[in-house]
Enzyme design. Structure first.
Site, PDB file in Angstrom:
ATOM      1  N   ALA A 249       1.795 -45.671  35.383  1.00 26.67           N
ATOM      2  CA  ALA A 249       2.522 -46.340  34.369  1.00 26.67           C
ATOM      3  C   ALA A 249       3.274 -45.687  32.956  1.00 26.67           C
ATOM      4  O   ALA A 249       4.184 -46.703  32.335  1.00 26.67           O
ATOM      5  CB  ALA A 249       1.728 -47.373  33.697  1.00 26.67           C
ATOM      6  N   ALA A 250       2.875 -44.932  32.193  1.00 23.80           N
ATOM      7  CA  ALA A 250       3.888 -43.451  31.521  1.00 23.80           C
ATOM      8  C   ALA A 250       5.356 -43.623  32.145  1.00 23.80           C
ATOM      9  O   ALA A 250       5.211 -43.947  32.830  1.00 23.80           O
ATOM     10  CB  ALA A 250       3.193 -42.703  31.242  1.00 23.80           C
ATOM     11  N   PRO A 251       6.193 -44.280  31.139  1.00 21.34           N
ATOM     12  CA  PRO A 251       6.139 -44.475  29.536  1.00 21.34           C
ATOM     13  C   PRO A 251       5.829 -45.669  29.460  1.00 21.34           C
ATOM     14  O   PRO A 251       6.186 -46.183  28.197  1.00 21.34           O
ATOM     15  CB  PRO A 251       7.395 -43.674  29.323  1.00 21.34           C
ATOM     16  N   GLY A 253       8.259 -48.003  31.062  1.00 23.81           N
ATOM     17  CA  GLY A 253       9.619 -48.838  31.531  1.00 23.81           C
ATOM     18  C   GLY A 253       9.278 -49.727  32.230  1.00 23.81           C
ATOM     19  O   GLY A 253       9.824 -51.309  31.927  1.00 23.81           O
ATOM     20  N   LYS A 254       8.520 -49.467  33.180  1.00 18.73           N
ATOM     21  CA  LYS A 254       8.341 -50.294  34.375  1.00 18.73           C
ATOM     22  C   LYS A 254       7.423 -51.200  34.175  1.00 18.73           C
ATOM     23  O   LYS A 254       7.372 -52.908  34.786  1.00 18.73           O
ATOM     24  CB  LYS A 254       7.908 -49.956  36.055  1.00 18.73           C
ATOM     25  N   ASP A 296      -7.180 -41.870  36.797  1.00 16.89           N
ATOM     26  CA  ASP A 296      -6.687 -41.397  37.707  1.00 16.89           C
ATOM     27  C   ASP A 296      -6.801 -42.643  39.170  1.00 16.89           C
ATOM     28  O   ASP A 296      -7.628 -42.698  38.828  1.00 16.89           O
ATOM     29  CB  ASP A 296      -7.779 -40.124  38.903  1.00 16.89           C
ATOM     30  N   ASP A 315       4.620 -46.206  41.234  1.00 17.44           N
ATOM     31  CA  ASP A 315       5.970 -45.055  40.913  1.00 17.44           C
ATOM     32  C   ASP A 315       5.182 -43.261  40.940  1.00 17.44           C
ATOM     33  O   ASP A 315       4.431 -42.862  39.514  1.00 17.44           O
ATOM     34  CB  ASP A 315       6.011 -45.598  39.280  1.00 17.44           C
ATOM     35  N   CYS A 368      11.783 -40.615  41.682  1.00 17.80           N
ATOM     36  CA  CYS A 368      13.003 -40.203  41.041  1.00 17.80           C
ATOM     37  C   CYS A 368      13.449 -39.211  41.806  1.00 17.80           C
ATOM     38  O   CYS A 368      13.849 -38.336  41.182  1.00 17.80           O
ATOM     39  CB  CYS A 368      12.774 -40.581  39.340  1.00 17.80           C
TER      40      CYS A 368
END
Length: 421
Positions: A249-251, A253-254, A296, A315, A368
């Protein structure tokens, strides 16, 4: 109040660049830089790293033998970058670089710094022409990166590399629970901030600004998020009341965008405790709530309660080759072998998460990266291993979204998978 001298900025930038050359990210030295100096230092560091490969090419022709002092080597890289970018200030740059060298090894290399930089000015046209003829110096990426893109993107590779060397856009995501892009855009214009709406919630600024200047930022009305990253929430096909997992999840935004899109029961996992703290901070600013856990995602026994999720965002960790212009140290910290290692981690994450996805549920795979091993090839191998995985269109009948870095967004890859009942 007088501004700090350029020599101080050059020295601080050199320390950060030297750290990257030694294999460290620049975050810590940049964070330790005094606030008055930080913007200038960041410009020098990021610019030098974006131009990485070019500076070393030039030094190879200006030095009789390689330097043994890492900090002087980095100082010369920073100064050469500034000489190219600020031709109107060449004499100031040289003088201040020499002053910066005075504090390194008791100033014993001041004469060398002066001689190298003045040698560049004398031979500028010759050296820059030679740099344009060298593949690494011209494209400012590691050779392995260039060759990989040339093989995988035979038509698009020059544009991808050029975009990777550019300054990234600053894009906002309007919190749709509070506002919409058109209304918020009017507020930006009233505040003297030029911008353009990209869709119902995304706004690209003409030039970056400090978040403190953004109307309602502290109150959670808007977030900074690349337009490419904003694709995730829409592609997940969210509906009220669903159980949703953001597995890496970090940071945040999604994570936040999912919660802004629909009232769902969201679990957010993050392996690193400090980065999980950033997720919580972002959600708190936006007035959103999720079950944020440090775990994890591959170790189901550590966090999963046995209830399956109807939507999963995977992600996954990746080479980040699609966002290198935002973090130009990535180009020089990554190695060719890292791509295969990331691909192994991604495969393990996908296999683990498939167990916790409900039949009929959807999982969105996201990176990304611009490399096939982490994207197209990864999904191809996953569907081969899992016959119960069906690929779904992500829009316009396409089975994937593969964004290359460009004026409006960074590089991202998305593939939507559904678990057959």
């Amino acid at each position: 109040m007088l501004s700090p001298p350029l020599a101080s900025a050059l020295r601080a930038a050199a320390e950060a660049v030297a750290g990257v050359i030694a294999g460290r990210t620049p975050e810590a030295p940049l964070a330790a830089t005094i606030p008055a100096l930080r913007p200038a230092v960041m410009d020098l560091v990021f610019g030098t790293l974006r131009d990485g490969g070019r500076g070393d090419f030039l030094l190879g022709r200006l030095l009789a033998r390689p330097l043994q002092e890492p900090l002087i080597h980095a100082l010369l890289l920073v100064a050469l970058f500034r000489l190219e970018q600020r031709p109107q200030d060449v004499h100031t740059t040289v003088d201040q670089a020499v002053d910066a060298a005075a504090g390194i090894r008791r100033g014993r290399l001041k004469a060398l710094v002066n001689g190298v930089l003045r040698g560049f000015l004398r031979r500028r046209d010759e050296l820059l022409a030679a740099a344009e003829a060298d593949v690494v110096a011209r494209w400012r990426h590691p050779r392995w990166w260039i060759e990989r893109l040339q093989a995988e993107q035979p038509q698009a590779w020059p544009a991808v590399l050029a975009a990777g060397n550019s300054h990234p856009p600053m894009t906002l995501r309007v919190n749709r629970r509070c506002d919409d892009a058109q209304h918020y855009l009017a507020e930006l214009v009233a505040a003297g901030i030029e911008a353009q709406a990209l869709d119902a919630v995304a706004i690209r600024l003409e030039a970056p600004v400090a978040v403190e200047r953004l109307p309602g930022f502290a109150a959670g009305r808007v977030s900074v998020q690349d337009w490419g990253a904003q694709r995730a929430a829409a592609l997940l096909d969210l509906h009220e009341g669903q159980r949703v997992l953001d597995a890496c999840a970090a940071p945040g935004g999604k994570t936040a965008h999912i919660l802004e899109t629909a009232d769902v029961e969201l679990t957010a996992l993050e392996l690193d405790a400090q980065r999980a703290g950033r997720v919580r901070e972002n959600l708190a600013r936006l007035g959103l709530a999720a079950d944020v856990r440090v775990a994890d995602c591959r170790r189901l026994e550590e966090w999963w309660d046995g209830r399956r999720f109807e939507r999963i965002l995977a992600d996954v960790p990746c080479s980040a080759s699609g966002v290198a212009r935002r973090h130009p140290d990535i180009k020089w910290l990554r190695r060719a072998a890292d791509v295969a290692q990331f691909a192994q981690t991604q495969a393990a994450i996908l296999d683990a998460l498939w167990h916790v996805l409900a039949p009929g549920g959807k999982m969105l795979y996201c990176t990304c990266s611009v490399f096939r091993a982490e994207n197209v090839d990864q999904i191809k191998e996953f569907t081969r291993r899992h016959p119960d995985a069906a690929r779904l269109p992500t829009g316009c009948a396409e089975l994937e979204v593969h964004l290359m870095p460009g004026p409006d967004h960074d590089g991202f890859y998305y593939a939507l998978l559904q678990k057959l009942a």
